[in-house]
Each structure stands twice: as C-alpha cells, then as structure tokens.
Motif scaffolding. Structure first.
Motif: not given
Length: 336
Positions: A257, A259-260, A263, A274
């Motif tokens: 994952d 994305v996690e 982050k 981003e």
C-alpha cells in the motif's frame, strides 16, 4: 535531501572518530545469532531522509513490537556531524548513514559494521541549475552551492571527473543542502547540488530549473547503509537481527500500500505525499532478498568500488577500505 522541518543532510564523517574508537569492544566472530531479541532499548539514529522511510512505517504500524523488540528509540538528527558523533560516543546503538560515511568511519578506526543496505538514489540527488546551464561541461568556472563532506560532495566530484574536470575547475560555495536550492532560486549561485525533496521544491517554484546530472548515472553511488557498533553486535545480536527483519516487514507493508506508506513517510519528514511524489520515484529501497544478493554480489564488486573511488577523489576517505572490513552479511543471511 531536506525540506520544511529540518535538514536531510547525509555524509560527513565525524572528526573525533579515531580517538573514540578505543572505547568499543570487538564484534562477534560467526557466533550463532539468537532468534529472539535481548531485552532492553535499542537507540537508532536517523535523519528525515526518504531513504530511511521504512523505519517510520515500522514504528507507526507496530512492526518493532511484532518482531519482539521491547523498545526502539528513534533519535532524530538534522546534521551528519551530530549523528556521527553520537554513534562514535556510544549514545546510539545503530545509525542510518551514507555508504561513503561508513567507509570514512572504518578508515578512521571506528569499530562499526554495515549490517544492511537501505536505499540508493536515482534522481533524488542531483546537480541543478537554471536554463543557461545544460551539461557538466557548462559547470566550469561556476559558483556551485553544496554541502561539503556529504553525498552532494560525492556526486559533484564524480560528475566533474566524468567531464574531465576536478573541484579545482569550479568555485565551491559551502552551505547546507537545505539551503542550496534556495540559493539557486534567489540567484545567489547559478548551480546547486542537493537532494529530494529540495529538488522538487526548487523545480516547483521555478520550472526553468533543470537536472544537470543525477545519481542515477551510477546507481548506488549515492546510497545508505545501517551501521551498528561492534560492541552492540556482540552484546545484542538478537536485537540487530530483529531490527533488520522489521525493515523487511515494513517494506512489504509499503509495497502492499504505497499510498499509505508514502503518507506515513512524508508526514514523518514534515512534508506531504503530493510534494514528494517525484522524490519517492527517485529512490529505491533494498529488500532483504536484495540485501542477500547484493552483499556478495554487485554491491561488493561494483558499487563499493565506485563509492570508495569517488569518496577518495573528494577527499572524504583518505585510505583504502575493503568490503570485508565494512560489511557484515551474517545478519541479512540469517533472515532467510
């Protein structure tokens, strides 16, 4: 590589290493590594660089606990000289440092070993400039802002050598990597050497900023390793093994994952996923499988040789260091 919260500077060896070396005990000599970690806290030195990001994931997701580590104190530093001195003086058990810094420690006589390969940079370390400078040849005679003694120093010297030049052919402007990109944007210098997320920040503010030369020209030239003091390897081998396994499990979670994972890492270094998208793309993490392959493979036979040559050219390592002196492959071998 740094940003809003603090400097992500990697590289220079502490000047006090040699005189402090006598305080440490010899490392293990092939003794069996316990499958369970010893009780007690382990102090891990870190700087907020993306390449060390799996430690943040291990901490956030409870992976240290899962591997049986009763307590891992992640101690944050903003400058290389401070983390190096803390390791040398025994305030840290282990530290995340640049490959050439580990070489400098070994050359200075500090009893430490690199027990794991962490990451290497592709486009996350670069020489950046405005639109008038297109190639390494254009650097001749130019003022260049960079952090001396760090990976930026390594990259600049390597790039100049590839162009048939040396540091004597440019005008060094010493400053932290955190400030080099800003100096370029402010037109105080025409060239800067820095790393992510500073590169992305500079290019976001000025689209004319270009990558003149990146670490990806020689993958592994800019890389990082986990080093552990020899007395800790001897007294807490189970903790060292559990720490390495924690990295492996954290990387699995990251790959499952991203994305996690991104982050967690971005927030830990004081930024956003981003803003660091291109930065993450410019870094490669070593898995435990890749560690086992690389310790006795490409890292030992090619990357080590290239880094040592660049470090000696930059004057950061003054004598030869062998892979056998620096690398301890027993721990990653034990992760099978």
């Amino acid at each position: 590589m740094t940003h809003p919260a603090s400097a992500l500077i990697r590289g220079a060896a502490a000047a006090t290493l040699l005189c402090l070396a006598a305080f440490f005990a010899p490392a293990h000599a092939g003794d069996p590594i316990p499958s369970k970690p010893e009780p007690g806290a382990l102090k891990l030195g870190i700087e907020p660089w993306l390449g060390y990001g799996q430690w943040y994931i291990a901490q956030k997701k409870g992976i240290f606990d899962q591997q049986g580590l009763s307590k891992v104190d992640i101690v944050n530093f903003s400058e290389d000289k401070d983390i190096n001195a803390a390791l040398a003086s025994g305030q840290l058990d282990a530290a995340n440092i640049a490959t050439h810094t580990a070489m400098g420690m070994i050359a200075a006589g500090l009893p430490v070993k690199a027990v794991m390969l962490l990451d290497f940079s592709l486009s996350a370390d670069a020489i950046i400039a405005g639109k008038d400078i297109k190639s390494v040849a254009d650097l001749k005679g130019k003022e260049i802002a960079f952090e001396q003694g760090t990976t930026s120093d390594i990259l600049l010297n390597y790039a100049l050598s590839q162009g048939g030049m040396s540091i004597a052919d440019v005008k060094p402007v010493p400053m932290p990597a955190a400030d080099a990109g800003s100096a370029l944007l402010a037109n105080r210098v025409p060239v800067a050497v820095t790393y992510e997320p500073y590169i992305a920040a500079a290019r976001k503010q000025d689209p004319n900023v270009s990558l003149v030369f990146t670490a990806g020209k020689d993958p592994g030239l800019v890389s990082d390793v986990l080093v552990v003091r020899d007395d800790v390897i001897k007294s807490k081998p189970g903790q060292v093994l559990a720490l390495i396994k924690s990295w492996g499990e954290a990387l699995k979670a990251y790959n499952a994952d991203k994305v996690e994972g991104r982050k967690i890492i971005a927030e830990s270094v004081g930024s956003s996923p981003e803003d660091l998208a291109s930065a993450f793309d410019g870094v490669r993490y070593y898995s435990l499988d890749e560690n086992r392959q690389s310790f006795d493979g490409d890292f030992r036979t090619k990357t080590f040789v290239d880094v040592l040559a660049a470090a000696k050219k930059a004057g950061l390592v003054t004598k030869d260091v062998t892979p056998a002196e620096m690398l301890d492959p027993d721990f990653v071998a034990a992760t099978k």
